[in-house]
Scaffold this motif. Structure first.
Motif, PDB file in Angstrom:
ATOM      1  N   PRO A  22       0.652  -1.119  -0.031  1.00 11.79           N
ATOM      2  CA  PRO A  22       0.076  -0.081  -0.039  1.00 11.79           C
ATOM      3  C   PRO A  22       0.888   1.206   0.002  1.00 11.79           C
ATOM      4  O   PRO A  22       0.397   2.336  -0.512  1.00 11.79           O
ATOM      5  CB  PRO A  22      -0.906   0.015   1.477  1.00 11.79           C
ATOM      6  CG  PRO A  22      -0.825  -1.445   1.776  1.00 11.79           C
ATOM      7  CD  PRO A  22       0.571  -2.259   1.083  1.00 11.79           C
ATOM      8  N   LEU A  23       2.107   1.164   0.605  1.00 11.26           N
ATOM      9  CA  LEU A  23       2.962   2.385   0.768  1.00 11.26           C
ATOM     10  C   LEU A  23       3.414   2.618  -0.879  1.00 11.26           C
ATOM     11  O   LEU A  23       3.528   3.836  -1.228  1.00 11.26           O
ATOM     12  CB  LEU A  23       3.874   2.192   1.658  1.00 11.26           C
ATOM     13  CG  LEU A  23       3.580   2.252   3.324  1.00 11.26           C
ATOM     14  CD1 LEU A  23       4.915   1.727   3.937  1.00 11.26           C
ATOM     15  CD2 LEU A  23       2.962   3.601   3.593  1.00 11.26           C
ATOM     16  N   LEU A  24       3.788   1.756  -1.269  1.00  5.60           N
ATOM     17  CA  LEU A  24       4.482   1.739  -2.795  1.00  5.60           C
ATOM     18  C   LEU A  24       3.248   2.101  -3.578  1.00  5.60           C
ATOM     19  O   LEU A  24       3.451   3.022  -4.602  1.00  5.60           O
ATOM     20  CB  LEU A  24       4.909   0.446  -3.215  1.00  5.60           C
ATOM     21  CG  LEU A  24       5.520   0.496  -4.529  1.00  5.60           C
ATOM     22  CD1 LEU A  24       6.615   1.597  -4.511  1.00  5.60           C
ATOM     23  CD2 LEU A  24       6.222  -1.211  -4.878  1.00  5.60           C
ATOM     24  N   ALA A  25       2.168   1.485  -3.600  1.00  6.60           N
ATOM     25  CA  ALA A  25       0.987   2.082  -4.482  1.00  6.60           C
ATOM     26  C   ALA A  25       0.578   3.437  -4.368  1.00  6.60           C
ATOM     27  O   ALA A  25       0.488   4.135  -5.173  1.00  6.60           O
ATOM     28  CB  ALA A  25      -0.236   1.251  -4.244  1.00  6.60           C
ATOM     29  N   GLY A  29       0.903   6.354  -7.023  1.00  6.40           N
ATOM     30  CA  GLY A  29      -0.462   7.033  -7.301  1.00  6.40           C
ATOM     31  C   GLY A  29      -1.304   6.062  -7.979  1.00  6.40           C
ATOM     32  O   GLY A  29      -2.141   6.291  -9.002  1.00  6.40           O
ATOM     33  N   VAL A  30      -1.468   4.829  -7.779  1.00  5.83           N
ATOM     34  CA  VAL A  30      -2.264   3.713  -8.136  1.00  5.83           C
ATOM     35  C   VAL A  30      -2.797   2.771  -7.061  1.00  5.83           C
ATOM     36  O   VAL A  30      -2.495   2.911  -5.945  1.00  5.83           O
ATOM     37  CB  VAL A  30      -1.450   2.732  -9.004  1.00  5.83           C
ATOM     38  CG1 VAL A  30      -0.847   3.580 -10.130  1.00  5.83           C
ATOM     39  CG2 VAL A  30      -0.380   2.140  -8.297  1.00  5.83           C
ATOM     40  N   PRO A  31      -3.952   1.985  -7.171  1.00  2.00           N
ATOM     41  CA  PRO A  31      -4.706   1.183  -6.436  1.00  2.00           C
ATOM     42  C   PRO A  31      -3.692   0.004  -5.910  1.00  2.00           C
ATOM     43  O   PRO A  31      -2.942  -0.425  -6.638  1.00  2.00           O
ATOM     44  CB  PRO A  31      -5.869   0.899  -7.151  1.00  2.00           C
ATOM     45  CG  PRO A  31      -5.790   1.140  -8.487  1.00  2.00           C
ATOM     46  CD  PRO A  31      -4.504   2.060  -8.789  1.00  2.00           C
ATOM     47  N   TYR A  32      -3.880  -0.399  -4.638  1.00  4.26           N
ATOM     48  CA  TYR A  32      -3.332  -1.612  -4.286  1.00  4.26           C
ATOM     49  C   TYR A  32      -4.424  -2.666  -3.979  1.00  4.26           C
ATOM     50  O   TYR A  32      -5.635  -2.647  -3.468  1.00  4.26           O
ATOM     51  CB  TYR A  32      -3.003  -1.214  -2.837  1.00  4.26           C
ATOM     52  CG  TYR A  32      -2.264  -2.354  -2.054  1.00  4.26           C
ATOM     53  CD1 TYR A  32      -1.119  -2.945  -2.644  1.00  4.26           C
ATOM     54  CD2 TYR A  32      -3.097  -2.983  -0.999  1.00  4.26           C
ATOM     55  CE1 TYR A  32      -0.841  -3.989  -1.856  1.00  4.26           C
ATOM     56  CE2 TYR A  32      -2.534  -4.129  -0.300  1.00  4.26           C
ATOM     57  CZ  TYR A  32      -1.308  -4.637  -0.859  1.00  4.26           C
ATOM     58  OH  TYR A  32      -0.974  -5.838  -0.243  1.00  4.26           O
ATOM     59  N   ASP A  71      -6.518  -6.703 -15.744  1.00  3.47           N
ATOM     60  CA  ASP A  71      -7.645  -5.474 -15.699  1.00  3.47           C
ATOM     61  C   ASP A  71      -6.985  -4.064 -15.511  1.00  3.47           C
ATOM     62  O   ASP A  71      -7.627  -3.060 -15.977  1.00  3.47           O
ATOM     63  CB  ASP A  71      -8.641  -5.693 -14.740  1.00  3.47           C
ATOM     64  CG  ASP A  71      -9.514  -7.030 -15.250  1.00  3.47           C
ATOM     65  OD1 ASP A  71      -9.629  -7.372 -16.399  1.00  3.47           O
ATOM     66  OD2 ASP A  71     -10.570  -7.328 -14.268  1.00  3.47           O
ATOM     67  N   ARG A  72      -5.866  -4.074 -14.815  1.00  4.48           N
ATOM     68  CA  ARG A  72      -5.160  -2.848 -14.399  1.00  4.48           C
ATOM     69  C   ARG A  72      -3.929  -2.564 -15.511  1.00  4.48           C
ATOM     70  O   ARG A  72      -3.500  -1.320 -15.298  1.00  4.48           O
ATOM     71  CB  ARG A  72      -4.512  -2.916 -12.905  1.00  4.48           C
ATOM     72  CG  ARG A  72      -5.330  -3.152 -11.913  1.00  4.48           C
ATOM     73  CD  ARG A  72      -6.303  -2.059 -11.773  1.00  4.48           C
ATOM     74  NE  ARG A  72      -5.686  -0.812 -11.529  1.00  4.48           N
ATOM     75  CZ  ARG A  72      -6.405   0.458 -11.761  1.00  4.48           C
ATOM     76  NH1 ARG A  72      -7.686   0.425 -11.980  1.00  4.48           N
ATOM     77  NH2 ARG A  72      -5.873   1.406 -11.911  1.00  4.48           N
TER      78      ARG A  72
END
Length: 172
Positions: A22-25, A29-32, A71-72
């Motif tokens: 989550p920190l990296l996401a 600037g992207v979802p996790y 999907d991403r």
């Protein structure tokens, strides 16, 4: 910083995938997506009982993660997955060809110590040996980086961002 890449945060249990992902996401600037959420209940029950998963258990889980990554594609995202074997990473790449891996690495002693402090996680420390026995580190032809998990979460995340920015097709 925003990326259109899908980054898979990989490594043995206890390396911090759920913390760093989550920190990296957020930094990218992207979802996790939490890889453990893709496990069917039968896998969770098996691991909770101290029984390592076999490949037959892992394929549907990897396919679900691969579907999310597919999907991403072009939109970006970060997902956690142990992705311990080259065959597992190949399966993820087959579903989402542009995925990039961040392999969280550390000594067995450090990882076991961190696992002993986790609360409410289904993966017992007893399965760590099977994780290390299964682990096949990233190979030179695989898009990804290895990041040492010594230090705090922010430091590890910063290391991951810096390493990703140095890839030939940099993740920005």
């Amino acid at each position: 910083m925003r990326t259109t890449h899908v980054v898979v945060v990989m490594g043995v249990a206890g390396t911090g995938k759920t913390t760093i992902g989550p920190l990296l996401a957020d930094r990218l600037g992207v979802p996790y997506a939490e890889g453990d959420d893709f496990h069917p209940q039968a896998n969770i029950d098996k691991m909770s009982a101290g029984i390592p998963l076999d490949d037959a258990d892992r394929w549907p889980w990897l396919d679900a993660i691969g579907g999310w990554a597919h999907d991403r594609a072009g939109l970006g995202g970060v997902v956690s997955s142990s992705a311990l074997k080259r065959a597992y990473r190949d399966r993820l790449r087959a579903a989402a060809p542009g995925v990039v891996f961040v392999h969280l690495t550390g000594s067995r002693e450090l990882i076991e110590e961190r696992m002993s402090h986790r609360q409410g996680h289904f993966m017992p420390t007893a399965l760590l040996d099977s994780q290390f026995a299964t682990l096949q580190p990233l190979e030179a032809d695989e898009a990804g980086v290895a990041v040492d998990v010594a230090g705090g979460p922010e430091e590890i995340t910063e290391r991951a961002v810096n390493a990703l920015s140095e890839l030939p097709h940099a993740v920005h």
